[in-house]
Design an enzyme around this catalytic site. Sequence first.
Site, mmCIF file in Angstrom:
data_model
loop_
_atom_site.group_PDB
_atom_site.id
_atom_site.type_symbol
_atom_site.label_atom_id
_atom_site.label_comp_id
_atom_site.label_asym_id
_atom_site.label_seq_id
_atom_site.Cartn_x
_atom_site.Cartn_y
_atom_site.Cartn_z
ATOM 1 N N ARG A 10 0.838 -1.216 0.000
ATOM 2 C CA ARG A 10 0.000 0.000 0.000
ATOM 3 C C ARG A 10 0.861 1.250 0.000
ATOM 4 O O ARG A 10 0.492 2.280 -0.577
ATOM 5 C CB ARG A 10 -0.991 -0.015 1.166
ATOM 6 C CG ARG A 10 -0.352 -0.098 2.537
ATOM 7 C CD ARG A 10 -1.388 -0.439 3.615
ATOM 8 N NE ARG A 10 -0.719 -0.954 4.803
ATOM 9 C CZ ARG A 10 -0.726 -0.336 5.978
ATOM 10 N NH1 ARG A 10 -1.358 0.802 6.149
ATOM 11 N NH2 ARG A 10 -0.103 -0.870 7.012
ATOM 12 N N GLU A 58 -18.256 6.193 2.219
ATOM 13 C CA GLU A 58 -17.765 5.450 1.050
ATOM 14 C C GLU A 58 -18.678 5.600 -0.165
ATOM 15 O O GLU A 58 -18.205 5.637 -1.302
ATOM 16 C CB GLU A 58 -17.601 3.971 1.406
ATOM 17 C CG GLU A 58 -16.557 3.690 2.482
ATOM 18 C CD GLU A 58 -17.034 4.009 3.900
ATOM 19 O OE1 GLU A 58 -18.260 4.173 4.108
ATOM 20 O OE2 GLU A 58 -16.173 4.104 4.805
ATOM 21 N N PHE A 83 -15.138 -2.002 2.937
ATOM 22 C CA PHE A 83 -16.090 -0.888 2.767
ATOM 23 C C PHE A 83 -16.178 -0.456 1.296
ATOM 24 O O PHE A 83 -17.255 -0.127 0.809
ATOM 25 C CB PHE A 83 -15.685 0.292 3.646
ATOM 26 C CG PHE A 83 -15.448 -0.097 5.077
ATOM 27 C CD1 PHE A 83 -16.421 -0.793 5.790
ATOM 28 C CD2 PHE A 83 -14.255 0.204 5.711
ATOM 29 C CE1 PHE A 83 -16.200 -1.173 7.104
ATOM 30 C CE2 PHE A 83 -14.029 -0.174 7.029
ATOM 31 C CZ PHE A 83 -14.994 -0.865 7.732
ATOM 32 N N HIS A 109 -6.116 -3.226 2.545
ATOM 33 C CA HIS A 109 -6.524 -4.047 3.692
ATOM 34 C C HIS A 109 -7.490 -5.152 3.283
ATOM 35 O O HIS A 109 -8.583 -5.302 3.832
ATOM 36 C CB HIS A 109 -7.132 -3.174 4.798
ATOM 37 C CG HIS A 109 -6.157 -2.196 5.387
ATOM 38 N ND1 HIS A 109 -5.593 -1.184 4.642
ATOM 39 C CD2 HIS A 109 -5.638 -2.085 6.620
ATOM 40 C CE1 HIS A 109 -4.770 -0.495 5.400
ATOM 41 N NE2 HIS A 109 -4.759 -1.020 6.608
ATOM 42 N N ARG A 167 -2.554 -5.159 3.325
ATOM 43 C CA ARG A 167 -2.051 -4.293 4.384
ATOM 44 C C ARG A 167 -0.595 -4.641 4.701
ATOM 45 O O ARG A 167 0.205 -3.788 5.062
ATOM 46 C CB ARG A 167 -2.896 -4.496 5.648
ATOM 47 C CG ARG A 167 -2.349 -3.744 6.834
ATOM 48 C CD ARG A 167 -3.002 -4.182 8.152
ATOM 49 N NE ARG A 167 -2.362 -3.485 9.252
ATOM 50 C CZ ARG A 167 -2.107 -4.021 10.433
ATOM 51 N NH1 ARG A 167 -2.456 -5.270 10.672
ATOM 52 N NH2 ARG A 167 -1.509 -3.327 11.382
#
Lengths: 313, 279
Positions: A10, A58, A83, A109, A167
Amino acid sequence: MTEVVKKSARGEYGLTLADLGKTNENIVVIDCDLSGSTMTKYFREKFPERHFNVGIAEQDAVTTAVGLSTTGKIPFVSTFAVFASGRAWEQIRNGVCYPNFNVKIVATHCGITVGEDGASHQALEDVAIMRAIPNITVIAPADATEVREVITWAAEYKGPVYVRVSRANLPVIFKEGEYKFNPKKAVVMKEGKDVTVVTNGETTCEVVEAAKMLEAEGISVEVVHAPVVKPLDTETIVNSAKKTNRVITVENHSIIGGLGGAVCEALSENYPVKVSRIGINDQFGQTGTASELMEYYGLSAKKLAEKIKGLVK
Amino acid sequence: MLKVLSDEEIKEIQSITKKLRANIVRMIHNAQSGHPGGSLSAIDILAVLYTKVMKQFPDWDKNPDFENRDRFVLSKGHASAAIYSILAHCGYFPEEDLLEYRKFGTKLQGHPCCTKLKGIEVSTGSLGQGLSIACGMALGLRLSKKDNYVYTLMGDGELQEGSVWEAAMNAAHYKLNHLIAVVDRNRLQIDGNTEDVMAVGDVAAKFAAFGWNTLEIDGHNIEAIYEAFEKAKESQDKPTVIVANTIKGKGVSFMENQAGWHGKAPNDEQLAQALEELK
């Protein structure tokens, strides 16, 4: 043995965006109060006027990106995968994909390796629910090098893209400067004759290690890394299956509907052969360190070697 | 001084809206499906917007000035018959095509589809998304240093969608003064009165609390609609919402204020009566 170099996938995403932003002024970023976690903060530091934090919202993030894309911008929307894919699914379907807008969803993630945050934050269904939508390309890169390649490609490509990024810090398996991402081609990481293992994302490095262990035991594994789950490179997978006549899929995702599902669909239509799916077995995750969870759910190299050995016997 | 419409202009728009209303009813009758109530409540607003307010190009992307158009998002996408009738009136496509509405293979899909019809900026139909999309448009235009306006029309039942309020925060936070939202406050949704189904309450007060400029008008008064748009354009640092109090089914006596006409097509007799009333 050479030391394994690990790099944040990331982090590389954020750095790549910041680099792309220098030459492409149309790139904009929308984040949902997580720019320090998704690492879009690197882009924000350089281009604050092109970074929009919409807060913990979101659905608004995705549809705001739709509006931005209609003005010629190239929006990258980032938040946690659970999400991005779940809360905003319908916005992605109706807002982004139905009109085929140029919106990139980069969801960090993903999978079990979210770790300590536990099941509520571990996206194990995102590939399944994203790939069911027409027009979208779904990608699970294996390491930081591939993340950079994929993000660079996505910025050039016109159309909806979903990228899931881990992640965890991942072992670098593709050499920077040498590896070139090809959205149409899966990568044969290692040739073999007894069994084909198709994998992607952060399980690719585990499968490569497992294959080495199995080689020592006389089992020859062909490892196919398929970063693009949709559209899937059926040809490479079918060709490998023709060679080994036994296929196993491995992914940091539910065994339902993800890479395993996609490979089963492709093979049952083109070259029916027995396929075993390794992943999270239709259950929720739990709290733990990333490595504890990879071990517990059978996705570490050692556990994979045991499992694959049992399956091909 | 704000611009006002002359009496002749008002009369002209009133005669246009009669035609548009008749076309809406014809289209829905011909398709035997569609949403007459919310199309008829919204059509006066759309008529003023498209004939007097918005910078728009019916030749769409063939126009060299295309990038300088104002943007419109029909957030209440079920009023597709209304947007199609005004687009046809403005010359985006021939009026005779209106009877393709909701037929297999048509560019006039049940809910507006931007890949099938020029003049539609974004596909809509799923409620609660238009305001966010409009926010993104306004952000993008501002970033490109363009001073165009972005308009969106929402339903009042639609305000029950939580995502509307995410967008309401977004627009105020980013001071999107070129974003102008209209709420078609006809007080009815499929299941009945909005206040009985899930009270929407004081719309203007709610948006004001979110940091918006607010205006409240009679959504069938042509002059008032025009003045509200002109006032909204003056906003310096806030988005504006125009709460347009309307009558669902306006213009067809038996459809007015009847929730039952939300998504129902008239039969031959009802069509004849409606057209008689709209002469």
